[in-house]
Design a protein around this motif. Structure first.
Motif, PDB file in Angstrom:
ATOM      1  N   HIS A  27       0.840  -1.203   0.000  1.00  0.00           N
ATOM      2  CA  HIS A  27       0.000   0.000   0.000  1.00  0.00           C
ATOM      3  C   HIS A  27       0.867   1.242   0.000  1.00  0.00           C
ATOM      4  N   HIS A  52       4.890   0.251  -0.467  1.00  0.00           N
ATOM      5  CA  HIS A  52       5.722  -0.650   0.336  1.00  0.00           C
ATOM      6  C   HIS A  52       4.820  -1.759   0.858  1.00  0.00           C
ATOM      7  N   HIS A  54       3.680  -5.120   3.639  1.00  0.00           N
ATOM      8  CA  HIS A  54       3.631  -5.613   5.024  1.00  0.00           C
ATOM      9  C   HIS A  54       3.191  -7.072   5.028  1.00  0.00           C
ATOM     10  N   GLU A 137       0.543  -4.608  12.177  1.00  0.00           N
ATOM     11  CA  GLU A 137       1.043  -4.143  10.872  1.00  0.00           C
ATOM     12  C   GLU A 137       2.508  -4.521  10.718  1.00  0.00           C
TER      13      GLU A 137
HETATM   14 ZN    ZN Z   1       2.668   0.582   5.571  1.00  0.00          ZN
END
Ligand code: ZN
Ligand SMILES: Nc1nc2c(c(=O)[nH]1)N=C([C@H](O)[C@H](O)COP(=O)(O)OP(=O)(O)OP(=O)(O)O)CN2
Length: 148
Positions: A27, A52, A54, A137
């Motif tokens: 995102h 980037h 996650h 996250e």
């Molecule tokens: Zn992020």
């Protein structure tokens, strides 16, 4: 107590059950309500134009009576199926902002991701059963949403 039984007692007990699901997505933090300069200032490296990624870990918790006959708050097999529908199919290996229509105009912070998952999950579960969406996250950043 006279007139009560083990089964009666169990029917009043409240349990919490949690299922954990990991998924990967990328995102970019970029709000349509802010200018490009403001976006850079507010989100810093997370505003990188190419995004980037996650490895998110989501904990879905339900709260309810432990059924006297089944011994369950809900069947974890059902929760697993709902998680597949709400999290894995729409979000796993996706670009959140480009692949998920909800995030076309809503910035894909983890707070908003938790709200998105809550709103989808609450539609599939019996009334008042969903208790919490907790998203890791990163190893250090954890966001909790309880539908408030
Ligand atoms: Zn992020
Ligand atoms: N309130 C929020 N703040 C931030 C969010 C968010 O969702 N809600 N998200 C981000 C970024 O997406 C970013 O990816 C966070 O990662 P990072 O800072 O790299 O994570 P860590 O702190 O775990 O890593 P360090 O290497 O220790 O910096 C930013 N803010």
């Amino acid at each position: 107590m006279a007139g009560s039984s083990v089964t009666d007692g169990a029917a009043q007990r409240i349990g919490y059950i949690t299922r954990i699901q990991s998924f990967s997505a990328c995102h970019r933090l970029h709000s349509i309500h802010l200018s490009d300069e403001e976006n850079k200032r507010v989100y810093g490296k997370c505003n990188n134009p190419n995004g980037h990624g996650h490895n998110y870990k989501v904990e879905v918790t339900v709260r309810g009576k432990i059924d006297a006959h089944t011994g369950m708050v809900m069947n974890l097999m059902d929760l697993k199926a709902h998680i597949e529908e709400v999290i894995m199919i729409p979000l796993d290996h996706k670009h959140l902002d480009k692949d998920v229509p909800y995030f076309a105009k809503v910035v894909s912070t983890t707070e908003n991701l938790a709200v998105y998952i809550w709103d989808q999950m609450v539609e599939l579960l019996p009334p008042s059963l969903l208790y919490e969406i907790r998203i890791h996250e990163t190893d250090k950043n954890i966001i909790i949403y309880r539908g408030e």
